[in-house]
Design an enzyme around this catalytic site. Structure first.
Site, PDB file in Angstrom:
ATOM      1  N   ARG A 108       0.914  -1.401  -0.007  1.00  0.00           N
ATOM      2  CA  ARG A 108      -0.436  -0.174   0.113  1.00  0.00           C
ATOM      3  C   ARG A 108       0.523   1.016  -0.045  1.00  0.00           C
ATOM      4  NH1 ARG A 108      -5.616   1.199   3.337  1.00  0.00           N
ATOM      5  NH2 ARG A 108      -5.751   0.116   1.409  1.00  0.00           N
ATOM      6  N   HIS A 135      -6.714   0.210  -6.749  1.00  0.00           N
ATOM      7  CA  HIS A 135      -7.258   0.194  -5.752  1.00  0.00           C
ATOM      8  C   HIS A 135      -7.740  -1.498  -6.313  1.00  0.00           C
ATOM      9  CE1 HIS A 135      -7.702  -1.330  -1.544  1.00  0.00           C
ATOM     10  NE2 HIS A 135      -8.467  -0.340  -1.101  1.00  0.00           N
ATOM     11  N   GLN A 138      -9.480  -3.782  -3.965  1.00  0.00           N
ATOM     12  CA  GLN A 138     -11.210  -3.071  -3.561  1.00  0.00           C
ATOM     13  C   GLN A 138     -12.377  -3.739  -4.656  1.00  0.00           C
ATOM     14  OE1 GLN A 138     -12.467  -1.515  -0.476  1.00  0.00           O
ATOM     15  NE2 GLN A 138     -14.249  -1.779  -1.574  1.00  0.00           N
ATOM     16  N   ASP A 230     -16.788   7.244  -2.389  1.00  0.00           N
ATOM     17  CA  ASP A 230     -15.901   7.159  -1.600  1.00  0.00           C
ATOM     18  C   ASP A 230     -15.338   8.744  -0.965  1.00  0.00           C
ATOM     19  OD1 ASP A 230     -13.311   6.396  -0.690  1.00  0.00           O
ATOM     20  OD2 ASP A 230     -11.960   6.394  -2.604  1.00  0.00           O
ATOM     21  N   CYS A 270     -16.660   2.020  -0.342  1.00  0.00           N
ATOM     22  CA  CYS A 270     -15.417   0.928   0.868  1.00  0.00           C
ATOM     23  C   CYS A 270     -14.347   0.951   1.509  1.00  0.00           C
ATOM     24  CB  CYS A 270     -13.870   0.893  -0.741  1.00  0.00           C
ATOM     25  SG  CYS A 270     -13.605   3.109  -0.454  1.00  0.00           S
ATOM     26  N   ARG A 298     -13.353  -8.646   0.413  1.00  0.00           N
ATOM     27  CA  ARG A 298     -11.962  -8.704   0.751  1.00  0.00           C
ATOM     28  C   ARG A 298     -11.134  -9.505   0.845  1.00  0.00           C
ATOM     29  NH1 ARG A 298      -9.550  -2.967   0.651  1.00  0.00           N
ATOM     30  NH2 ARG A 298      -7.876  -3.970   0.621  1.00  0.00           N
TER      31      ARG A 298
HETATM   32  N1   CP Z   1     -10.935  -0.125   1.861  1.00  0.00           N
HETATM   33  C1   CP Z   1     -10.048  -0.468   2.063  1.00  0.00           C
HETATM   34  O1   CP Z   1      -8.956  -0.220   1.923  1.00  0.00           O
HETATM   35  O2   CP Z   1      -9.595  -0.272   3.639  1.00  0.00           O
HETATM   36  P1   CP Z   1      -8.635   0.474   4.142  1.00  0.00           P
HETATM   37  O3   CP Z   1      -7.946   1.645   4.193  1.00  0.00           O
HETATM   38  O4   CP Z   1      -9.114   0.247   5.977  1.00  0.00           O
HETATM   39  O5   CP Z   1      -7.503  -0.971   4.278  1.00  0.00           O
HETATM   40  N1  NVA Z   2      -9.441   6.820  -1.778  1.00  0.00           N
HETATM   41  C1  NVA Z   2      -9.882   6.426  -0.841  1.00  0.00           C
HETATM   42  C2  NVA Z   2      -9.580   4.939  -0.201  1.00  0.00           C
HETATM   43  C3  NVA Z   2      -9.469   4.162   0.846  1.00  0.00           C
HETATM   44  C4  NVA Z   2      -9.852   2.743   0.611  1.00  0.00           C
HETATM   45  C5  NVA Z   2      -7.822   6.793  -0.049  1.00  0.00           C
HETATM   46  O1  NVA Z   2      -7.121   6.628  -1.020  1.00  0.00           O
HETATM   47  O2  NVA Z   2      -7.331   7.607   0.777  1.00  0.00           O
END
Ligand code: CP
Ligand code: NVA
Length: 312
Positions: A108, A135, A138, A230, A270, A298
């Site tokens: 990440r 992502h 997701q 989102d 998400c 997930r």
């Molecule tokens: N949706 C998602 O990726 O959640 P987190 O940021 O908690 O991993």
């Molecule tokens: N768009 C959001 C998604 C979180 C799962 C972010 O990048 O923070």
């Protein structure tokens, strides 16, 4: 053709063909059934996942870690300060070292180039667990959820309202791939990346699907089978949060906006959610809002992804 992703990485939703995507979703649904029936296989004894995090997480960390445990393997959490990509050492060296010790890497990151560089230099599969640009895990969970609830994906209209961000980009690629009509309702200054829209439109044209970006949230949501939103400010954009709160309120998913969708439209998010901003709390607790099934998926779809990339 049987699903064969052995040795590959998943950096982007555009990396998967339609057939691979659909097979992965069906494998995830089968693995979920087997887990619930107490018949789940544990094929990853002795296998390790290295999980690199530059940003916070609830779902991604827990679903990958629990998933590896359920498969009989192990996951190692590497916090932002543990390895400090690009500061303590280079992405290339991290990829090369982890490949000598772990069987698979999940990352990440802020920059999407960090994920693609990891995939370039690693000799084991790399999974994008969210970058500033995409992502994909997701979206696999989202598609699994819609498939379970609606029984199909092709021909459904999915409306995404809010910021044209990483989740929106992966939805454009993934939705187009599986033959959905993806309509994005975003303010003019927050449209999804042009190249992503153009590439998704090209994919859509091949699969009898359609993608569009409009400014009017009601137009995006009109007759939609699925309405998705989102956060308005993603991780890394905290300094812009107040400015964005002035622009995005017309894009809130609430009862008024949902009146433009089909009466049985699903609501997806998400998570994490900022209730009262991009989604109204009461709407989030209606039966068609399936955000917790979506979060659970997930776990299942990433387990299917891991075993497919490892070829087990
Ligand atoms: N949706 C998602 O990726 O959640 P987190 O940021 O908690 O991993
Ligand atoms: N768009 C959001 C998604 C979180 C799962 C972010 O990048 O923070």
């Amino acid at each position: 053709m049987p699903l064969n992703l052995k040795g590959r990485s998943l950096c982007s939703m555009k990396d998967l063909s339609t057939d691979e995507c659909m097979q992965l979703l069906h494998r995830a649904i089968d693995m979920k059934t087997e887990l619930r029936a107490g018949r789940a296989a544990v094929p990853l004894a002795g296998k390790t996942m290295a999980m690199i995090f530059q940003k916070p997480s609830l779902r991604t960390r827990v679903s990958f870690e629990a998933g590896m445990t359920q498969l009989g393997g192990h996951a190692i959490y590497l916090a932002p300060t543990d390895i400090s990509i690009g500061q303590r050492e280079t992405t290339e060296d991290i990829a090369r070292v982890l490949s000598r010790m772990a069987n698979i890497i999940m990352a990440r990151t802020f920059g999407h180039d960090i994920v693609t560089d990891l995939a370039k230099y690693a000799t084991v599969p790399v999974i994008n667990g969210l970058s500033d640009f995409e992502h994909p895990c997701q979206i696999l969970a989202d598609l699994q959820t819609v498939l379970e609830k609606k029984g199909r994906l092709q021909g459904l209209k999915l409306a995404y309202v809010g910021d044209g961000n990483n989740v929106c980009h992966s939805l454009l690629y993934g939705g187009a791939r599986v033959g959905m009509y993806v309509s994005c309702g975003t303010p003019d200054d927050y449209r999804p990346n042009r190249t992503v829209v153009a590439e998704a439109a090209e994919i859509a044209a091949r699969f009898n699907a359609k993608v569009e970006v409009v400014a009017d949230p009601h137009a995006a949501v009109r007759n939609a089978d699925v309405v998705y939103t989102d956060v308005w400010a993603s991780m890394g954009q905290e300094a812009e949060a107040e400015k964005r709160k002035k622009v995005f309120p017309p894009y809130q998913v609430n009862a008024r906006l949902m009146a433009s969708a089909k009466p049985d439209a699903l609501i997806l998010h998400c998570l994490p959610a900022h209730y009262g901003d991009e989604i109204d709390f009461d709407v989030s607790r209606t039966p068609n809002c399936v955000i917790f099934d979506e979060a659970e998926n997930r776990l299942h779809v990433q387990k299917a992804l891991i075993v497919s990339l490892l070829g087990v």
